[in-house]
Design an enzyme around this catalytic site. Structure first.
Site, mmCIF file in Angstrom:
data_model
loop_
_atom_site.group_PDB
_atom_site.id
_atom_site.type_symbol
_atom_site.label_atom_id
_atom_site.label_comp_id
_atom_site.label_asym_id
_atom_site.label_seq_id
_atom_site.Cartn_x
_atom_site.Cartn_y
_atom_site.Cartn_z
ATOM 1 C CE LYS A 1 -2.787 3.191 2.082
ATOM 2 N NZ LYS A 1 -2.051 4.437 2.326
ATOM 3 C CB SER B 1 0.881 7.664 13.168
ATOM 4 O OG SER B 1 -0.264 6.988 12.702
ATOM 5 N NE ARG B 2 0.571 4.868 21.582
ATOM 6 C CZ ARG B 2 1.170 5.090 22.764
ATOM 7 N NH1 ARG B 2 2.170 5.938 22.847
ATOM 8 N NH2 ARG B 2 0.770 4.470 23.838
ATOM 9 N N GLY C 1 -0.879 2.425 13.150
ATOM 10 C CA GLY C 1 -0.422 1.061 13.439
ATOM 11 C C GLY C 1 -1.444 0.307 14.272
ATOM 12 C CD GLU D 1 9.871 2.073 13.369
ATOM 13 O OE1 GLU D 1 10.511 1.860 12.349
ATOM 14 O OE2 GLU D 1 9.637 3.208 13.795
ATOM 15 C CB CYS E 1 10.911 6.206 14.157
ATOM 16 S SG CYS E 1 11.627 5.354 12.796
ATOM 17 C CD GLU F 1 7.288 9.720 17.603
ATOM 18 O OE1 GLU F 1 6.392 8.860 17.532
ATOM 19 O OE2 GLU F 1 8.255 9.750 16.828
HETATM 20 O O1 LIG Z 1 12.263 6.727 10.970
HETATM 21 C C1 LIG Z 1 12.516 5.561 11.275
HETATM 22 C C2 LIG Z 1 13.795 4.932 10.937
HETATM 23 C C3 LIG Z 1 14.960 5.691 11.465
HETATM 24 C C4 LIG Z 1 16.181 5.269 10.798
HETATM 25 O O2 LIG Z 1 16.202 4.314 10.066
HETATM 26 C C5 LIG Z 1 17.403 6.013 11.017
HETATM 27 O O3 LIG Z 1 17.482 6.762 11.991
HETATM 28 O O4 LIG Z 1 18.324 5.832 10.196
#
Ligand SMILES: O=CCCC(=O)C(=O)O
Length: 526
Positions: free
Chosen positions: A182, A240-241, A244, A263, A300, A391
């Site tokens: 998706k 997002s929470r 997810g 995640e 994240c 967050e």
């Molecule tokens: O945003 C999520 C993944 C973060 C990441 O892969 C990184 O900090 O390199």
């Protein structure tokens, strides 16, 4: 080519419902407009994926690895069009996107190596013991098999490395699972270019077309229909929470519930230990602001929480970090929606009676600009209001002043699950840090020392996961080679004739993979 199509199996199809992408740096609408997939398209893609499953799951290791490398090459072959389009759709700078393309291609190649090596199969043979008393032992052979068709949800913040051909897709395909993606609606052109690269690799490899489908769209119903489809056996999601958890609920309510590897949310605590703070507080302050504002804070792994013992060294750190942030430039966020949520989250913290605003970054002229934010509070106040630990996606962070190290341990023990925790620790801190590490390890997927959490290495030992709500299943990772385990299932074959066994379990070990025989590692086959 970008023409706004759905890619279902080997076909490109236009749909009646359309949506457009916006350049977040200018606010302008981009062309062309895009097909929005509906429930019929989901059903068709999932039927094709199920039809392709048996053939694809049975591919030999070399063919599957070569297929993954073919995808990587096709992505490189798109050339600069991919980078230009991703820049226009995400507002991210060229260097970042070129690096991200390298990471995406590297990930696919890494998984090609994983497939060739064959350890992921965990092939284990316990030969029959016909003379064992009082009962004979049957011949037992176990191998990990592909779980079935997988639904992958592209993330907004990594339009390449966590999107159409990102880690979820690469690991699912490596496991032998067809994938239905998706696409994320903020970067549909980028998504289509990459999806066409995968579609071509499927055709070039002579695989069944249903091994891959790409369904762009902007409705929640599309994602819901995909997770609810009975052919889908697992879900990969980064976002997002709320998003997810919605997918987790849909998956749990199915007649046959399935795993969702989502995640979702993390504030990535950073602990400044006293000796480190005293010795290099000014340098830490600069590095912290660099990590906080990197990519407008849209990682994240962004360091959204700093914990330290109150005192003059911490005051000096706060002043230095405040001054570095005040000088920091604003940066375009990924979408108007993400920018609006960031502004809302920052405004709520700035207006909170228990919170002091330490500093804000420079504001800019353009639209959708993230202006960095650094706040502070005390441990008592932080623990008294759970909202302070939620967050705020973007370059926002909260310092919590603690009375002593046990209070830091208390704050950490009460945190929700996190992707990472960072220790700024000098040798003189190690005795105290050793007490904290087991407390932290219960709450996070990765602990790092004397670095910053942003910038995840894609490597066999990496864990990009963590207890809820960092992920919906803290036993897994979405980055690194272990990500493949999410899409595998162990099956034991008891007393089956050789002709009925999967290749990996044949006595002659024709694939030359490492196996465990009667409890011991077989002599190295290669
Ligand atoms: O945003 C999520 C993944 C973060 C990441 O892969 C990184 O900090 O390199």
């Amino acid at each position: 080519m970008i023409d706004g199509a759905l890619l279902i199996g080997g076909e490109a199809r236009q749909a009646a419902n359309r949506f457009t992408a916006v350049n977040p740096a200018s606010g302008e609408t981009l062309t062309p407009d895009f097909s929005s997939a509906n429930a019929d398209a989901v059903a068709e893609a999932c039927t094709l994926a199920e039809d392709a499953f048996a053939t694809y799951a049975a591919t030999d290791l070399e063919s599957r690895a070569a297929f993954l490398e073919g995808i990587a090459q096709n992505i490189l072959d798109i050339g600069d069009e991919l980078i230009e389009r991703a820049m226009a759709e995400s507002g991210l700078p060229r260097a970042r996107l070129e690096g991200e393309r390298g990471r995406t291609v590297g990930q696919l190649k890494l998984f090609a190596g994983v497939v060739r090596q064959g350890d992921f199969l965990d092939a284990t043979i316990d030969p029959a013991l016909p003379d064992r008393a009082p009962l004979p032992r049957p011949d037992l052979r176990r191998v990990n098999l592909a779980i079935g068709p997988v639904a992958v949800f592209g993330a907004s913040n990594f339009p390449l490395a966590f999107s159409v051909a990102g880690g979820d897709t690469a690991s699912a395909l490596a496991a032998g699972c067809p994938v239905v993606v998706k696409g994320h609606p903020s970067h549909p052109g980028t998504g289509e270019l990459v999806a066409r690269a995968i579609q071509k690799a499927v055709a070039d490899a002579g695989l069944p077309a249903g091994v891959f489908s790409y369904l762009p769209g902007e409705t929640n119903e599309l994602g819901g229909a995909l997770v609810a489809d009975p052919r889908i056996q697992a879900v990969g999601f980064t976002g997002s929470r709320g998003g997810g958890l919605a997918l987790v609920r849909i998956a749990a309510k199915r007649d046959e519930p399935i795993p969702v590897y989502a995640e979702m949310s993390s504030i990535n605590p950073v602990v400044l230990f006293p000796a480190a703070l005293a010795a290099r507080g000014a340098a830490l302050a600069k590095e912290f602001v660099g990590s906080l504002t990197m990519g407008a804070g849209q990682f994240c792994t962004n360091p959204g929480l700093v914990l330290a013992v109150d005192g003059p060294d911490l005051d000096a750190f706060v002043e230095a970090a405040g001054s570095a942030l005040t000088d920091s430039a604003p940066a375009t966020m990924l979408s108007p929606g993400i920018h609006a949520s960031f502004e809302q989250g920052v405004a709520a913290l700035a207006g909170h009676e228990a919170v002091r605003t330490v500093a804000r970054g420079k504001s800019g002229e353009g639209v959708n600009q993230a202006v960095g934010a650094f706040f502070e509070t005390t441990a008592d106040q932080f623990l008294a209001d759970v909202k302070l630990s939620h967050e705020v996606f973007g370059s926002s962070s909260m310092l919590v002043r603690c009375r002593d190290l046990p209070e830091i341990a208390l704050v950490i023990a009460k945190l929700e699950g996190q992707l990472t925790a960072t220790l700024q620790v000098d040798p003189a801190d190690e005795a105290e840090a050793a007490k904290l590490v087991p407390v932290i390890a219960r709450r996070v997927g990765r602990i790092l020392a004397n670095g910053w959490p942003t910038g995840v290495e894609v490597a066999p030992a990496m864990v990009h996961g963590g207890p809820f709500p960092a992920t919906s299943d803290g036993r897994t990772t979405s980055v690194g080679t272990l990500a493949i385990a999410r899409f595998l299932r162990p099956v034991c074959f008891q007393n089956l004739a050789p002709a009925l066994l999967p290749e990996a379990l044949h006595d002659d070990n024709g694939w030359g993979i490492a196996r465990r025989l009667d409890g011991k590692r077989e002599a190295s086959p290669r």
